[in-house]
Every structure is written in C-alpha cells, then in structure tokens.
Enzyme design. Structure first.
Site, PDB file in Angstrom:
ATOM      1  N   VAL A 185     -24.634 -11.435 -18.522  1.00 54.82           N
ATOM      2  CA  VAL A 185     -23.890 -10.391 -19.232  1.00 54.82           C
ATOM      3  C   VAL A 185     -22.410 -10.417 -18.828  1.00 54.82           C
ATOM      4  O   VAL A 185     -21.510 -10.412 -19.675  1.00 54.82           O
ATOM      5  CB  VAL A 185     -24.508  -8.989 -18.973  1.00 54.82           C
ATOM      6  CG1 VAL A 185     -23.667  -7.903 -19.615  1.00 54.82           C
ATOM      7  CG2 VAL A 185     -25.939  -8.935 -19.496  1.00 54.82           C
TER       8      VAL A 185
ATOM      9  N   LYS B  56     -42.052  -0.423 -20.281  1.00 61.30           N
ATOM     10  CA  LYS B  56     -41.574  -1.471 -19.377  1.00 61.30           C
ATOM     11  C   LYS B  56     -42.767  -1.946 -18.559  1.00 61.30           C
ATOM     12  O   LYS B  56     -43.720  -1.196 -18.348  1.00 61.30           O
ATOM     13  CB  LYS B  56     -40.507  -0.885 -18.434  1.00 61.30           C
ATOM     14  CG  LYS B  56     -39.629  -1.905 -17.786  1.00 61.30           C
ATOM     15  CD  LYS B  56     -38.379  -2.178 -18.590  1.00 61.30           C
ATOM     16  CE  LYS B  56     -37.530  -3.235 -17.931  1.00 61.30           C
ATOM     17  NZ  LYS B  56     -36.350  -3.586 -18.703  1.00 61.30           N
TER      18      LYS B  56
ATOM     19  N   GLY C 182     -20.451  -8.965 -10.847  1.00 61.56           N
ATOM     20  CA  GLY C 182     -21.576  -9.793 -11.298  1.00 61.56           C
ATOM     21  C   GLY C 182     -21.166 -10.642 -12.486  1.00 61.56           C
ATOM     22  O   GLY C 182     -20.864 -10.118 -13.563  1.00 61.56           O
ATOM     23  N   VAL C 183     -21.094 -11.961 -12.242  1.00 62.80           N
ATOM     24  CA  VAL C 183     -20.693 -12.854 -13.342  1.00 62.80           C
ATOM     25  C   VAL C 183     -21.905 -13.686 -13.788  1.00 62.80           C
ATOM     26  O   VAL C 183     -21.832 -14.892 -13.951  1.00 62.80           O
ATOM     27  CB  VAL C 183     -19.482 -13.744 -12.973  1.00 62.80           C
ATOM     28  CG1 VAL C 183     -18.241 -12.895 -12.796  1.00 62.80           C
ATOM     29  CG2 VAL C 183     -19.747 -14.566 -11.704  1.00 62.80           C
ATOM     30  N   GLY C 184     -23.040 -12.987 -13.961  1.00 59.68           N
ATOM     31  CA  GLY C 184     -24.251 -13.624 -14.486  1.00 59.68           C
ATOM     32  C   GLY C 184     -24.144 -13.698 -16.001  1.00 59.68           C
ATOM     33  O   GLY C 184     -23.047 -13.796 -16.567  1.00 59.68           O
TER      34      GLY C 184
END
Ligand code: NAD
Length: 366
Positions: A195, A92, A191-193
């Site tokens: 994904v 990463k 979280g409605v981003g």
C-alpha cells in the site's frame, strides 16, 4: 440489541461476553489435526449481504489474542463495507500459526470449513495470505475472492487500496487546509510495503515533500531511490516535523506513547485498526486538533476490488470510480464530526451503523 452490562448472561472476558458487546452474529472455531489447522471465523453482521473479509495468518501468543483480533477485524469489515456502499456484511478469519504450516491440504481443509458456512462468509487475502493461497481455497469453496489475474481474478488489491487512501488524504487536506492540493506538504509514510509503495506514486506526482520509514533497510533504500523521499529511522518517525502522518504498516500506532509526540495536522493512512483504543485515542486526536481520516473508511479500495470480483462483474474502471467516492464520503464524515464536535472515528461508525440499520428495515418487506 444486548448491552454488555447484561451481566446475568454475559461474564466479563467470556466468549459470549465479547461477541455480545461487539454485537457479532457468529464465531466459528475450526480445527483439523491431520493438517494442524487452527482457525477462527467471525461473522459480525450480514444485514447488507454475505460477510466478506480476508483471512489473516498470524502466530498469536495465545488464543485470547486471536479471538480478540478476529472479533475486532470482522467488526471493522462491517463498517468498512457499509461505508463503501457495498452490499456486503462484515467478517474475517484468522489462522493461528506461521506461514510454514501452509500447504495444499492445509488450505483446502480451511476452504472446506468456509464452504460449510454456505456463503455466510466469503474470504480473501490478508496478512501472510497471498492470491496464490486463494487458489487452493477455491478448490473447495465458491466463497473466496481475490484470485490471481491468470485464474480469472482481479489480482492484488493494493493499488486500489492506495488510491482510496490517497483520496481520503486529499479530503482530509481539504478539511484541514481548505485546499486538497498536497504540493509541498511534508508527508511521512510509515511502511513502504504494497500500500505504502503505491500511495507514494500518487504523492510524488503531487510534488509532496516525502519522508519514508520501514523496518527493512533494503526495501527502504530502493523506494527512496525511486521516489526521492528522505529516509527516516522507524523509531523517530513520530517526532518528525510533518503535515501528514500516513500509517501504512501495522495497526495500533496511535496510542498513549505516540499521540503526544505527533506534530502533524492530518493522519491518513492504509493500516487497519490504527487507534489502539478507538474511543480514548479518537478523543485524544480530536483534543489535539488533528484531522483523522478513519482507516476503515479510506482503505476500502481493496474490498471494493475483491467485492466486484466476487459478484462477477469486475471492471477496473468502475472499481476505481467507486473508490474515488471515498473522497466525498470522507469529507462529509469529517464535516459531520466537526459540526458535532465528536471524533471522526465515532462519526464514521455512526454513518456505517445508520446504513446497516436502514437497509435492514428495507429488507423487512418482500
Ligand atoms: P505489506 O506487508 O506489504 O507492507 C507493510 C510494510 O510495513 C512492510 O514493508 C513492513 O516491513 C513495514 N513495517 C512493519 N512494521 C513496521 C514498523 N514498525 N515501522 C515501519 N515499517 C514497518 O502490507 P500492505 O499490504 O502494504 O498493508 C499495509 C497495511 O494496510 C496493513 O495494516 C494492512 O492490513 C492494511 N491494508 C492493506 C490492504 C491491501 O490492499 N493490501 C487493504 C486494506 C488494509
């Protein structure tokens, strides 16, 4: 393998102490004054193949925070890639700063640092890094994946990630309820981003009873209109009566403050590093009788997608078929954890380490 208590060579809190305790191979520090680039690249393990993991751009409060994040995330990538059956190691990168720093020179300079590692590390997008940023990086290195579709890449990996999370959630339902149907289950998506939004599409089709939360009101209202989900305030999501909690926002939402409040029987979501302390909080979930689908196991769809692109044999159908296998892997790990009465996180890490170790032995012969 060195143990952390080998104090003769490892001082607590030191860089070598940290990379030794987590068993990393390499930590690279990159700086360039002309562009203002400050980046860290962590290579955790390359037994299975080149270390693949995205680059995160974040305005860390201090250097220690950035080091800790890159080390934790790269270790998670080794386990994620191993469990997904990929021939890829774990790595990463983090860039310290705000998105305003990004420009062609900045990204290309970063690309040259990646190239200098000769293929030991392969990058892709992560928080605050887009497919379009990968285009500049790709001008300086071959070791980048996750390019836009119009540049020959596989595009946004989020739909595939969401599919894997859905598979993991169904496997957890099978374990907890004896059936993998999610019909009528009360599911809270935090979280409605990217994904969260795609995950909701599958859950709507299953006729689940949906609750959603986000910190962006506009986005929330839009998704509520599309899905018929009930909007819940982001502060009270942990207190809601629900069957399944799906963290799809930030990491560390399973912690000392939240676990006691949760009334769900399953946790399955896409966010990385959900357990603030993987040992303590994994154990707490076990004691509460919550079936936890480990994040790095069920959110691997994205890396399966970019991995196929990197190896140059991308076929959407195959990528979805590989991602579907998350169901079986998740169920077998949940069963193993239950049998041994250990946290699912621990069982998943043991399975990942076992694959890395046995493949390492295979590679000893020519
Ligand atoms: P995103 O930025 O598109 O979505 C995250 C959403 O969470 C945003 O809408 C944001 O407003 C919301 N949010 C932030 N803080 C919140 C809070 N306190 N309460 C409620 N909502 C909050 O990101 P994404 O691509 O959907 O990724 C979501 C998570 O999944 C991240 O942890 C990411 O690392 C992980 N993940 C993503 C992928 C992928 O393919 N995109 C792959 C693996 C893991």
């Amino acid at each position: 393998m060195l143990e952390i208590n080998e104090t003769r060579i490892v001082q607590e809190g030191s860089i070598f102490g940290q990379i030794t305790s987590m068993d990393h191979e390499q930590l690279v520090i990159c700086q360039d004054q002309a562009t203002g680039l400050k980046a860290l690249i962590a290579i955790h393990n390359t037994v299975l193949g080149p270390a693949l993991g995205g680059t995160r751009l974040w305005n860390y409060a201090n250097e220690q925070e950035a080091v800790r994040d890159v080390l934790r995330l790269s270790r998670g990538m080794s386990f994620k890639n191993a469990l997904a059956g990929l021939n890829l190691g774990g790595g990463k990168a983090v860039i310290i700063g705000t998105p305003s720093l990004k420009n062609e020179a900045f990204l290309r300079r970063f690309g040259r640092f990646i190239e200098s590692l000769g293929g030991r590390y392969v990058t892709a997008e992560d928080v605050n890094m887009k497919t379009s940023d990968m285009e500049y990086i790709a001008m300086e290195t071959r070791y980048v994946t996750g390019l836009p579709k119009n540049k020959g890449g596989a595009g946004d990996p989020s739909p595939v990630t969401a599919y894997g999370v859905y598979m993991g959630m169904k496997a957890a339902a099978k374990k907890a309820y004896g059936s993998d149907s999610l019909a009528g289950k009360k599911i809270a998506v935090q979280g409605v981003g990217q994904v969260g939004k795609y995950l909701l599409q599958y859950l709507v089709k299953e006729e689940a009873n949906l609750m959603i939360t986000d910190i962006f009101e506009d986005k929330l209202q839009e998704v509520a209109k599309e899905t018929g989900a009930t909007v819940v305030d982001s502060h009270v999501i942990y207190d809601m009566e629900m069957d399944i909690y799906a963290p799809c926002a930030l990491g560390a939402t399973l912690n000392d403050q939240t676990i006691d409040r949760l009334k769900c029987s399953i946790i399955a979501g896409g966010a990385n590093n959900q357990l603030e302390d993987e040992i303590k909080h994994g154990q707490l979930l076990l004691e509460k009788g919550i079936v936890y689908a480990p994040d790095f196991l069920i959110n691997a769809g994205g890396v399966i997608n970019v991995g196929a692109e990197f190896y140059g044999d991308y076929q959407e159908e195959t990528v979805y078929a590989e991602t579907e296998k998350i169901y079986d892997t998740c169920l077998s790990i949940l069963n193993a954890a239950a049998q041994q009465q250990i946290p699912a996180q621990q069982a998943a890490i043991a399975a990942a380490k076992s694959r890395i170790e046995s493949m390492g032995k295979v590679k000893l012969s020519y």
